[in-house]
Scaffold this active site. Structure first.
Site, short mmCIF file in Angstrom:
data_model
loop_
_atom_site.label_atom_id
_atom_site.label_comp_id
_atom_site.label_asym_id
_atom_site.label_seq_id
_atom_site.Cartn_x
_atom_site.Cartn_y
_atom_site.Cartn_z
N ILE A 301 23.03 129.37 14.23
CA ILE A 301 24.30 128.64 14.35
C ILE A 301 25.15 129.07 13.16
O ILE A 301 25.05 128.52 12.07
CB ILE A 301 24.10 127.09 14.36
N GLY A 304 26.16 134.82 11.69
CA GLY A 304 26.58 136.19 12.02
C GLY A 304 27.69 136.72 11.13
O GLY A 304 28.49 135.96 10.58
N CYS A 307 31.06 135.81 12.35
CA CYS A 307 31.18 134.40 12.77
C CYS A 307 32.05 133.62 11.82
O CYS A 307 31.92 133.77 10.60
CB CYS A 307 29.83 133.71 12.77
N ASP A 340 18.63 135.23 15.34
CA ASP A 340 19.84 135.96 15.75
C ASP A 340 20.97 135.77 14.75
O ASP A 340 21.51 134.68 14.61
CB ASP A 340 20.24 135.44 17.14
N MET A 390 32.16 137.45 19.55
CA MET A 390 32.40 137.07 20.94
C MET A 390 33.27 135.81 21.02
O MET A 390 33.74 135.43 22.08
CB MET A 390 31.08 136.89 21.68
N GLY A 391 33.44 135.15 19.87
CA GLY A 391 34.33 134.00 19.83
C GLY A 391 35.67 134.35 19.18
O GLY A 391 36.44 133.47 18.82
N ARG A 403 30.94 130.83 26.04
CA ARG A 403 29.88 130.75 25.03
C ARG A 403 30.16 129.62 24.04
O ARG A 403 29.27 128.99 23.52
CB ARG A 403 29.81 132.09 24.28
N GLU A 419 36.20 131.30 16.96
CA GLU A 419 35.09 131.08 16.01
C GLU A 419 34.52 132.42 15.56
O GLU A 419 33.34 132.55 15.25
CB GLU A 419 34.01 130.21 16.66
P1 XMP Z 1 25.29 139.89 13.02
O1 XMP Z 1 25.27 139.21 11.67
O2 XMP Z 1 24.05 140.63 13.29
O3 XMP Z 1 25.37 138.66 14.06
O4 XMP Z 1 26.52 140.71 13.18
C1 XMP Z 1 25.36 138.84 15.46
C2 XMP Z 1 25.29 137.49 16.14
O5 XMP Z 1 26.43 136.67 15.86
C3 XMP Z 1 26.67 135.75 16.93
N1 XMP Z 1 28.07 135.85 17.30
C4 XMP Z 1 29.02 134.98 16.91
N2 XMP Z 1 28.96 133.83 16.22
N3 XMP Z 1 31.30 133.59 16.38
C5 XMP Z 1 30.09 133.12 15.98
O6 XMP Z 1 30.05 132.04 15.36
C6 XMP Z 1 31.46 134.74 17.07
O7 XMP Z 1 32.56 135.13 17.43
C7 XMP Z 1 30.26 135.47 17.37
N4 XMP Z 1 30.02 136.60 18.07
C8 XMP Z 1 28.68 136.81 18.00
C9 XMP Z 1 25.74 136.15 18.06
O8 XMP Z 1 24.67 135.23 18.07
C10 XMP Z 1 25.31 137.55 17.68
O9 XMP Z 1 24.07 137.90 18.23
#
Ligand code: XMP
Length: 493
Positions: A301, A304, A307, A340, A390-391, A403, A419
């Protein structure tokens, strides 16, 4: 009596990667020999405990094929329509098939010049010659064509082809096909049905290529494994992915402890054959509510690299604590856990496993490789690839809002509450060398702890707490780095 607000400040501490290090232990383990086998879901075992993230700048079929060939797993994103998703799954499934189904064929009345051009264009060095009924009449290769091209006459294929063709039926094994090839000194065997109609082709090159990937993640039928992300309420996408042959369906949600998501995930699980991994979560309570049906749990949570969830919403869980909480519950039910997000170095990846994860998922680490979708861009003489959350606004506009449990279909751009951010990441070249560094570093960690296998490592490893002075000491310090190391970039420290 209601609790005083001040009691809320009596808070537990939550830790992340840089807060801890593995305690070195007595060891006889040679890192190169460490066995990295793991389970990512109840029925899927991998040789390499690494997954690529379900993001539209990280995993489509190209990445999924690369990951599976090298022993890991690619999880394809869901910012594409359902038909395209099915095609992407089929691409992975067919990539290393013994029998090639999309065969380039020639017709007997084409000219040799035509066929030469056609084969060149398709990147093949030979083609079965078939009539209108797909019946095999011969086979033609560069060697057959060359003398005709040199003379320069516009001869027909039927003149140039070899008409004594060695064929086999669909139940041929790789070993049988190789024997046929050695016996007849040929490099390709057309596969035919009872009526001598062409149904496929087996090539020497294909067989040798399969042998090269001896660590590959394969299903029982020999096809490469892949995962597919589906929205928490996308029952249809899940069923189509299942039908197309996906090995694992990943319920892809930023907060899978939303109880509507839990109900829907349970329903999806009951309607597919593939394993269903549910995520993301970050607490033991969430794990408790999912372990009775999930084949795997994914944790993260807000850790990332792209993120902004924690900053935007004020909610999140530092990743080492989140993984350990979920793993406490999951391990009692034999449900694998995937950590993740937030992994910058191989050391982070192996710390996640020490905290209780069975495998790790990475986005930014792989986004700069050739296998990730998207072009290489050059800025100020340096090469980059695009990487976005992706957010982020861009990804949500392409369909990723669900998502984050957001209905953004009809929103104006300035109404999005993103996000995640859109970014560029340094171009890194081939996935193989990135994976080699990642897995090599993880094995090194197993050597320091004295564990030969992942289960042994999970049991034997212990953490020590690191102060900020300790953290500084861990990274190169008091020097100016002159040569870049393949597995360390000072920007990320
Ligand atoms: P890393 O640190 O390896 O993280 O680049 C990849 C993971 O980040 C998540 N993810 C997101 N989390 N906003 C978020 O809060 C986003 O826009 C977003 N896009 C991806 C996801 O779990 C991914 O595997």
């Amino acid at each position: 009596d209601p609790q005083p607000y001040s009691a809320k400040l009596d808070v537990p501490e939550a830790l992340t990667f840089d807060d801890v290090l593995l305690r070195p232990k007595e060891s006889r383990v040679e890192p190169d020999e460490a066995d990295m086998r793991t389970k990512v879901s109840k029925n899927v075992e991998l040789q390499v405990p690494v997954l690529s993230a379900a993001m539209d700048t990280v995993t489509e079929s190209g990445m999924a094929i690369g990951m599976a060939r090298h022993g890991g797993l690619g999880v394809m994103h869901r910012n594409m329509d359902v038909d395209r998703m099915a095609t992407e799954v089929e691409r992975v499934k067919r990539a290393d098939e013994l029998i090639i189904r999309d065969v380039v064929t020639a017709s007997p009345d084409q000219t040799v010049q035509d066929v030469d051009e056609m084969m060149d264009h398709a990147g093949v060095s030979g083609a079965p010659v078939v009539d209108d009924d797909q019946k095999v009449l011969g086979i033609i290769s560069g060697t057959d064509i060359r003398p005709y091209l040199e003379v320069g006459e516009r001869d027909e294929v039927r003149e140039a082809m070899t008409d004594e063709v060695v064929t086999a039926s669909e139940d041929v094994t790789a070993r049988d096909a190789l024997e046929l090839m050695y016996d007849h000194k040929i490099e390709r065997v057309p596969i035919v049905d009872d009526g001598n109609r062409l149904v496929g082709l087996v090539t020497m090159q294909g067989i040798l290529q399969r042998r090269e990937y001896d660590n590959a993640a394969r299903a029982e039928d020999g096809s490469l494994r892949c995962g597919v992300a589906v929205g928490p309420f996308e029952q249809e996408r899940a069923e189509v992915a299942d039908e197309a042959g996906a090995d694992i369906i990943f319920i892809d949600c930023a907060h899978a402890h939303n109880l509507d998501v839990v109900d829907s995930a349970r329903e999806i699980k009951s309607s597919v054959d593939a394993d269903v991994v549910v995520g993301n979560i970050g607490t033991s309570e969430a794990a408790e509510d999912l372990v009775d049906f999930a084949d795997g749990l994914k944790v993260g949570i807000g850790p990332g690299s792209i993120c902004t969830t924690r900053v935007v919403s004020g909610a999140g869980m530092p990743q080492i604590t989140a993984v350990s909480e979920v793993a406490d519950v999951a391990s009692q039910h034999d449900v694998p856990v995937i950590a993740d997000g937030g992994i910058r170095y191989s050391g982070d990846a192996i710390k996640a496993i020490a905290a209780g994860a069975d495998a790790v998922m990475l986005g930014s680490y792989f986004a700069g490789t050739d296998e990730a979708p998207g072009r290489v861009i050059t800025m100020n003489g340096k090469k980059y690839k695009q990487y976005r959350g992706m957010g982020s606004v861009g990804a949500m506009k392409s369909g990723g809002g669900e998502r984050y449990l957001k209905d953004v279909e009809d929103d104006e751009e300035d109404e999005y509450v993103p996000e995640g951010v859109e970014a560029a990441t340094p171009y890194k070249g081939s996935l193989q060398s990135e994976l080699h560094q990642l897995v090599g570093g993880m094995k090194s960690g197993m050597g320091y702890v004295g564990a030969n296998t992942i289960p042994e490592f999970k049991e034997r490893s212990e953490f020590v707490r690191v102060s900020s002075a300790g953290h500084q000491e861990s990274h190169p310090h008091d020097v100016m780095i002159t040569d870049e190391a393949p597995n360390y970039s000072p920007d990320e420290s």
